[in-house]
Design an enzyme around this catalytic site. Structure first.
Site, PDB file in Angstrom:
ATOM      1  N   TYR A 137       6.349  -0.506   8.986  1.00 43.24           N
ATOM      2  CA  TYR A 137       5.743   0.801   8.652  1.00 43.24           C
ATOM      3  C   TYR A 137       6.833   1.867   8.462  1.00 43.24           C
ATOM      4  CZ  TYR A 137       4.263   5.497   9.861  1.00 43.24           C
ATOM      5  OH  TYR A 137       4.126   6.861   9.880  1.00 43.24           O
ATOM      6  N   HIS A 138       7.738   1.955   9.442  1.00 42.87           N
ATOM      7  CA  HIS A 138       8.789   2.978   9.332  1.00 42.87           C
ATOM      8  C   HIS A 138       9.679   2.718   8.121  1.00 42.87           C
ATOM      9  CE1 HIS A 138       7.753   3.557  13.683  1.00 42.87           C
ATOM     10  NE2 HIS A 138       7.839   4.806  13.284  1.00 42.87           N
TER      11      HIS A 138
ATOM     12  N   LEU B  23       0.572   9.147  23.540  1.00 44.90           N
ATOM     13  CA  LEU B  23       0.033  10.149  24.463  1.00 44.90           C
ATOM     14  C   LEU B  23      -1.494  10.109  24.506  1.00 44.90           C
ATOM     15  CD1 LEU B  23       0.400  12.399  26.454  1.00 44.90           C
ATOM     16  CD2 LEU B  23       0.833  13.972  24.577  1.00 44.90           C
TER      17      LEU B  23
ATOM     18  N   LYS C 238       8.395   4.281   5.075  1.00 42.58           N
ATOM     19  CA  LYS C 238       8.615   5.732   5.041  1.00 42.58           C
ATOM     20  C   LYS C 238      10.043   6.055   4.594  1.00 42.58           C
ATOM     21  CE  LYS C 238       4.644   7.272   6.529  1.00 42.58           C
ATOM     22  NZ  LYS C 238       3.779   8.134   5.734  1.00 42.58           N
TER      23      LYS C 238
ATOM     24  N   ASN D 195       0.829  -1.209   0.000  1.00 45.42           N
ATOM     25  CA  ASN D 195       0.000   0.000   0.000  1.00 45.42           C
ATOM     26  C   ASN D 195       0.866   1.263   0.000  1.00 45.42           C
ATOM     27  OD1 ASN D 195      -2.796   1.131   0.321  1.00 45.42           O
ATOM     28  ND2 ASN D 195      -1.848   2.023   2.145  1.00 45.42           N
TER      29      ASN D 195
ATOM     30  N   ARG E 282      -3.275   7.574  23.994  1.00 42.01           N
ATOM     31  CA  ARG E 282      -3.634   6.361  24.737  1.00 42.01           C
ATOM     32  C   ARG E 282      -3.569   6.610  26.249  1.00 42.01           C
ATOM     33  NH1 ARG E 282      -3.271   1.066  23.421  1.00 42.01           N
ATOM     34  NH2 ARG E 282      -1.377   0.488  24.530  1.00 42.01           N
TER      35      ARG E 282
ATOM     36  N   SER F 172      10.309  -0.459  12.326  1.00 39.37           N
ATOM     37  CA  SER F 172       9.164  -1.357  12.064  1.00 39.37           C
ATOM     38  C   SER F 172       8.992  -1.393  10.546  1.00 39.37           C
ATOM     39  CB  SER F 172       7.877  -0.813  12.700  1.00 39.37           C
ATOM     40  OG  SER F 172       7.449   0.347  11.997  1.00 39.37           O
TER      41      SER F 172
ATOM     42  N   THR G   2       7.684  10.521   8.663  1.00 39.72           N
ATOM     43  CA  THR G   2       7.737  10.371  10.128  1.00 39.72           C
ATOM     44  C   THR G   2       9.137  10.647  10.664  1.00 39.72           C
ATOM     45  OG1 THR G   2       7.729   8.696  11.887  1.00 39.72           O
ATOM     46  CG2 THR G   2       7.934   7.869   9.684  1.00 39.72           C
TER      47      THR G   2
END
Ligand SMILES: NC(=O)c1ccc[n+]([C@@H]2O[C@H](COP(=O)([O-])OP(=O)(O)OC[C@H]3O[C@@H](n4cnc5c(N)ncnc54)[C@H](O)[C@@H]3O)[C@@H](O)[C@H]2O)c1
Length: 398
Positions: free
Chosen positions: A190-191, A248, A194, A119, A250, A188, A145
């Site tokens: 995800y990272h 935060l 990026k 994605n 959370r 991760s 990020t």
């Protein structure tokens, strides 16, 4: 200005789209609503009740007095439709939020790892290829990020805005200096996507001269902006679950319902933060200050302050009387890290940072208290483990 907001139905994208429309831009949201579908798959809901995209847009037209267009489109899978859209709409800017953005979700299973790579990398690449094929001069503002720099030890060095000046030794003993992309250190899948985005931008900027601003954003906290507060149908999402909730928000939500704050590991992890109102403002500043033709990718560190997770928990506990529960860490990461960040670009453009001390922590607790009965407490713990070792440690939690 005509602006496409890719991922404009999401947590950062929705208030940004509304803000740009309010500022007089001609805004079109492009979103495949995958985030809402992931909620259904995970069996969780935003803590705040969010209206359908249709109701959101209707409400904005009534309250804001301007229309926001919407196109249901998957930027990672529907290349031809994306290209046609660019050709027809001829936007001057595209703000790109349309990615799977949760690190824990990206580490949940091989299916979610593959989905996140497919994605995010395809979506960004499709956008770049489509801009080249369209022949249009479009400024991309991308949400990246702070995690691309990594959360290992920077040995007290200040993290610059994207580029690092290095000295390269030569065989004859001389040295030359070079400005390179700051080395990446993803924590991760995800990272990692990026960091791959960053390379795609570097290449398409060098090869095709695409004008790009890449915003290395910190963890966003808060929920609404003054515009999304204007009508309940404009309310922004508030993720609290173990996969999508960010630290935060959370903690604030856990404090609001009397759930001990879930600190992972020692809490020595230091992270960068930004309030949603500042995030929205930064995107506008980036759009208003595009790179000139031929300029390198502009990289801004979109954060306003750094904190250790344990210190955040302490702050929230002092405000609310909450207990803290130190738990086995689902992430494979440094036990503690330093994080000193240069964020001068936005400050020089006029950003006035909202900080944790501005009273907004209490406001978020109030929002969380109002919707406490919508919380499913069983979805609070983070169960997505980075490795089998972490999975075993989570399973052994008391
Ligand atoms: N939330 C944060 O704390 C944070 C921090 C740093 C960076 N970011 C970045 O900001 C961006 C937005 O984050 P968010 O918190 O709003 O996430 P989000 O999941 O709430 O929103 C992302 C939106 O993009 C859409 N989308 C995803 N893939 C798509 C595709 N292929 N085609 C069309 N639409 C698609 C989703 O449906 C969703 O509406 C992400 O790129 C994220 O990495 C967010």
């Amino acid at each position: 200005m005509k602006v496409l907001v890719l991922g404009g139905d999401g947590f950062c994208g929705w208030p940004c789209a509304v803000n740009l429309a309010d500022a007089g831009h001609d805004v079109m949201i492009v979103d495949n609503l995958s985030r809402r579908k992931i909620d259904i798959d995970l069996g969780v809901e935003s803590l705040t009740p969010i209206a359908t995209i249709g109701d959101r847009l209707k409400a904005w037209e009534q309250v804001g007095g301007k229309r926001i267009e919407f196109v249901l489109l998957d930027i990672a899978q529907e290349y031809d439709r994306l290209l046609d859209l660019l050709r027809v709409e001829k936007p001057e800017a595209v703000v790109h939020f349309a990615e799977q953005r949760a690190a824990p979700y990206s580490m949940k299973s091989s299916a979610t790892k593959r989905y996140t790579v497919d994605n995010n990398v395809n979506g960004t690449h499709n956008l770049l290829a489509a801009i080249v094929e369209s022949g249009l001069d479009i400024h991309i503002v991308h949400l990246g990020t702070m995690g691309v720099y990594g959360y290992g030890s920077h040995r007290g060095a200040t993290i610059p805005e994207g580029y690092l000046t290095v000295e390269v030794p030569q065989a004859d003993g001389s040295r030359f200096t070079e400005r390179i992309l700051h080395p990446t250190d993803p924590g991760s899948v995800y990272h990692m996507t990026k960091t791959l985005d960053q390379l795609l931008f570097f290449y398409y900027n060098k090869n095709d001269g695409i004008r790009i601003t890449d915003l290395h954003q910190g963890i966003v906290w808060g929920t609404n902006t003054s515009l999304t507060e204007k009508d309940p149908r404009l309310t922004n999402r508030f993720d609290y679950d173990g996969d999508y909730g960010t630290v935060l928000n959370r903690f604030l939500m856990q404090a609001a319902i009397g759930y001990p704050l879930t600190v992972h590991g020692t809490g020595g992890q230091t992270r960068a933060f930004i309030h949603i109102r500042d995030s929205v403002r930064c995107v506008q500043l980036a759009m208003d200050n595009p790179p000139t033709s031929g300029e390198k990718v502009k990289i801004f560190n979109q954060m306003t302050e750094s904190h250790r997770v344990a210190d955040l928990a302490e702050k929230v506990a002092a405000l609310t009387g909450a207990q803290t529960n130190y738990q086995a860490n689902p992430r494979k990461e440094a036990i503690e890290n330093d994080l000193i960040v240069d964020n001068r670009c936005f400050l020089e453009l006029g950003l006035q940072p909202t900080t944790l001390d501005d009273g907004l922590l209490a406001e978020v607790v109030d929002v969380a208290r109002r919707w406490a009965d919508r919380c499913d407490r069983s979805r609070i713990p983070c169960l997505s483990a980075w490795t089998t070792r972490q999975a075993e440690a989570i399973a052994a939690r008391p």
